[in-house]
Design a protein around this motif. Structure first.
Motif, mmCIF file in Angstrom:
data_model
loop_
_atom_site.group_PDB
_atom_site.id
_atom_site.type_symbol
_atom_site.label_atom_id
_atom_site.label_comp_id
_atom_site.label_asym_id
_atom_site.label_seq_id
_atom_site.Cartn_x
_atom_site.Cartn_y
_atom_site.Cartn_z
ATOM 1 N N TYR A 131 -9.396 -4.508 -24.363
ATOM 2 C CA TYR A 131 -8.424 -5.386 -25.028
ATOM 3 C C TYR A 131 -8.515 -5.212 -26.544
ATOM 4 O O TYR A 131 -7.495 -5.186 -27.239
ATOM 5 C CB TYR A 131 -8.661 -6.852 -24.648
ATOM 6 N N SER B 153 -3.934 -15.417 -27.279
ATOM 7 C CA SER B 153 -4.247 -15.108 -25.883
ATOM 8 C C SER B 153 -3.539 -13.824 -25.460
ATOM 9 O O SER B 153 -2.627 -13.346 -26.134
ATOM 10 C CB SER B 153 -3.810 -16.255 -24.971
ATOM 11 N N ILE B 154 -3.951 -13.283 -24.330
ATOM 12 C CA ILE B 154 -3.332 -12.063 -23.810
ATOM 13 C C ILE B 154 -1.845 -12.293 -23.563
ATOM 14 O O ILE B 154 -1.014 -11.451 -23.894
ATOM 15 C CB ILE B 154 -4.035 -11.602 -22.519
ATOM 16 N N GLU B 155 -1.509 -13.452 -23.017
ATOM 17 C CA GLU B 155 -0.108 -13.754 -22.730
ATOM 18 C C GLU B 155 0.709 -13.833 -24.021
ATOM 19 O O GLU B 155 1.821 -13.316 -24.098
ATOM 20 C CB GLU B 155 0.023 -15.063 -21.948
ATOM 21 N N GLU B 156 0.154 -14.495 -25.060
ATOM 22 C CA GLU B 156 0.861 -14.614 -26.335
ATOM 23 C C GLU B 156 1.022 -13.253 -27.004
ATOM 24 O O GLU B 156 2.085 -12.938 -27.532
ATOM 25 C CB GLU B 156 0.098 -15.556 -27.275
ATOM 26 N N SER C 141 1.061 -10.341 -25.548
ATOM 27 C CA SER C 141 2.007 -9.563 -24.753
ATOM 28 C C SER C 141 3.443 -9.957 -25.073
ATOM 29 O O SER C 141 4.298 -9.099 -25.307
ATOM 30 C CB SER C 141 1.718 -9.753 -23.269
ATOM 31 N N ALA C 142 3.715 -11.263 -25.102
ATOM 32 C CA ALA C 142 5.069 -11.739 -25.390
ATOM 33 C C ALA C 142 5.496 -11.363 -26.806
ATOM 34 O O ALA C 142 6.618 -10.884 -27.025
ATOM 35 C CB ALA C 142 5.149 -13.248 -25.185
ATOM 36 N N ASN D 230 -5.433 -2.430 -18.152
ATOM 37 C CA ASN D 230 -5.072 -2.877 -16.806
ATOM 38 C C ASN D 230 -5.948 -2.235 -15.735
ATOM 39 O O ASN D 230 -6.294 -2.879 -14.741
ATOM 40 C CB ASN D 230 -3.595 -2.622 -16.525
ATOM 41 N N THR E 118 -6.290 -11.498 -16.994
ATOM 42 C CA THR E 118 -4.848 -11.342 -16.866
ATOM 43 C C THR E 118 -4.454 -9.910 -17.209
ATOM 44 O O THR E 118 -4.957 -9.338 -18.167
ATOM 45 C CB THR E 118 -4.126 -12.307 -17.832
ATOM 46 N N PHE F 78 -1.918 -6.986 -18.607
ATOM 47 C CA PHE F 78 -0.902 -6.821 -19.635
ATOM 48 C C PHE F 78 0.354 -6.373 -18.904
ATOM 49 O O PHE F 78 0.367 -5.303 -18.294
ATOM 50 C CB PHE F 78 -1.338 -5.734 -20.628
ATOM 51 N N GLU F 79 1.407 -7.170 -18.917
ATOM 52 C CA GLU F 79 2.599 -6.855 -18.133
ATOM 53 C C GLU F 79 3.809 -6.630 -19.021
ATOM 54 O O GLU F 79 3.931 -7.227 -20.090
ATOM 55 C CB GLU F 79 2.892 -7.989 -17.145
#
Length: 184
Positions: free
Chosen positions: A37, A84-87, A89-90, A140, A168, A170-171
């Motif tokens: 990461y 965060s990973i989600e933030e 990524s978005a 991933n 999580t 990375f998508e």
């Protein structure tokens, strides 16, 4: 009697050795997830460092494209402020979209496209995007291995016992998953 004690001791040593091995494997995988990461972070920072130069270069040629330049700057700030990973990524997906728009705008300015500074920045960004994609893929892959260890028996027992949590992936955003429509 002593043979039974030796067998029991050997079994206990094997069980303890197996537990230590599984625990160390989980720790190693968790650290690889963190490392992979951070490699994404390095590439995102590199891209973020290139963007102000790119924006300044484009400003000189396309000053009336203020909205596009502001969107790129805003998206860059979003990536820098994400935690965060989600933030991340978005925000990264938003920045990628803003950069695509910026490059589309640049197509309308032949002088800008011919500018060597712009070409170099565009090439560096393209290379960085490739590195980001590779880093995401590696991340991933590592998350998959780690999550498998957290879910598979018997290491899942140790994972729960010692508080190892699944990570999580990375998508890609849904907009990038859609099949493009090609018309001739």
């Amino acid at each position: 009697m002593s043979l039974i004690i030796i067998v029991i001791v050997v079994i206990i040593v094997i069980v303890i050795g197996t537990i230590i091995h599984m625990y160390n494997n989980l720790v190693g995988l968790r650290n690889r997830v963190k490392n992979s990461y951070s490699q994404i972070d390095v590439q995102l920072k590199r891209r973020n460092d290139l963007i102000p130069n790119l924006v300044e270069t484009v400003k000189g040629y396309a000053s009336h494209e203020k909205g596009v330049l502001e969107e790129v700057t805003k998206a860059r700030a979003g990536v820098m402020n994400a935690s965060s990973i989600e933030e991340v990524s978005a925000a990264d997906n938003q920045l990628t979209g803003a950069l695509k728009t910026l490059f589309a705008v640049a197509e309308s300015y032949p002088d800008l496209k011919a500018n060597t500074n712009f070409k170099e920045l565009q090439n560096e960004l393209s290379e960085t995007e490739d590195k980001i994609a590779y880093s995401r893929q590696f991340y991933n892959d590592v998350v998959l291995k780690y999550n498998n260890s957290c879910q598979q028996f018997p290491s899942n027992i140790l994972a729960r016992l010692f508080g190892f949590k699944e990570e999580t992936f990375f998508e890609a955003p849904e907009t990038e998953k859609a099949v493009p429509k090609v018309e001739f």
